[in-house]
Design a protein around this motif. Sequence first.
Motif, short mmCIF file in Angstrom:
data_model
loop_
_atom_site.label_atom_id
_atom_site.label_comp_id
_atom_site.label_asym_id
_atom_site.label_seq_id
_atom_site.Cartn_x
_atom_site.Cartn_y
_atom_site.Cartn_z
N LYS A 174 0.82 -1.22 0.00
CA LYS A 174 0.00 0.00 0.00
C LYS A 174 0.85 1.27 0.00
N GLU A 175 2.14 1.11 0.29
CA GLU A 175 3.03 2.26 0.29
C GLU A 175 3.42 2.70 -1.12
N GLN A 177 2.49 3.83 -4.97
CA GLN A 177 1.46 4.43 -5.81
C GLN A 177 1.86 4.26 -7.28
N PRO A 178 0.92 4.05 -8.21
CA PRO A 178 -0.48 3.73 -7.91
C PRO A 178 -0.61 2.30 -7.38
N LEU A 179 -1.66 2.07 -6.63
CA LEU A 179 -1.84 0.76 -5.99
C LEU A 179 -2.27 -0.33 -6.97
#
Length: 201
Positions: A174-175, A177-179
């Motif tokens: 989750k750290e 981007q984009p996920l």
Amino acid sequence: MKAIILAGGHSKRFGSPKAFACIHGQTFYKRIINTLKKTNLFDDIIISTNRQLKNEFEYKHIMIDEEAHADKGPLSGIYTVMKYYNDEELFFVVSVDTPMITEEAISQLYQITISQRIEQQADIIAYSENGKAIPTIAFYSRGVISNIEEALNSNDYSLRHVYKNVITCFLDIKEVQPLKNWSKNINYQDDLNTLIHQIKD
């Protein structure tokens, strides 16, 4: 620093070798090679595969597992490359069934790797999802080669066998981007169909 693409599985659930499956006309393994090159982190990218698939790749840096450890899973591929490049201190490992991995994800994990190697003397720095390690998107230090060899000579060839005996550090996906999709693991044809549909949307 070396990057290892693990592409030696038999892909029984997928039905054919995943390395040669395509997204928008490009095979998984070529997508990953291109992404690894864009990071400018690696002086060599090695495909670790089995004897049956060796000649199917349009790529020159191929290694097959040592005969003594053939068909023992990802650990065998990592061990074979580490043993060959015995002057290398750090290796990045990625599975060929993670075709959407991004240069941002690799670079971000590398930054964490540098700090954790200094601060915690971490041996393996990997991504995790919902608290579960993703050992096939990770940096491995040379220091784990003896642990890998021990696992290969046991009856437990799992990456977990190694992880429990070394210092590890994890970065949650989750750290990054984009996920969406970058860490998606393709196990079945339906997984690939779903991914292609999501990309179109």
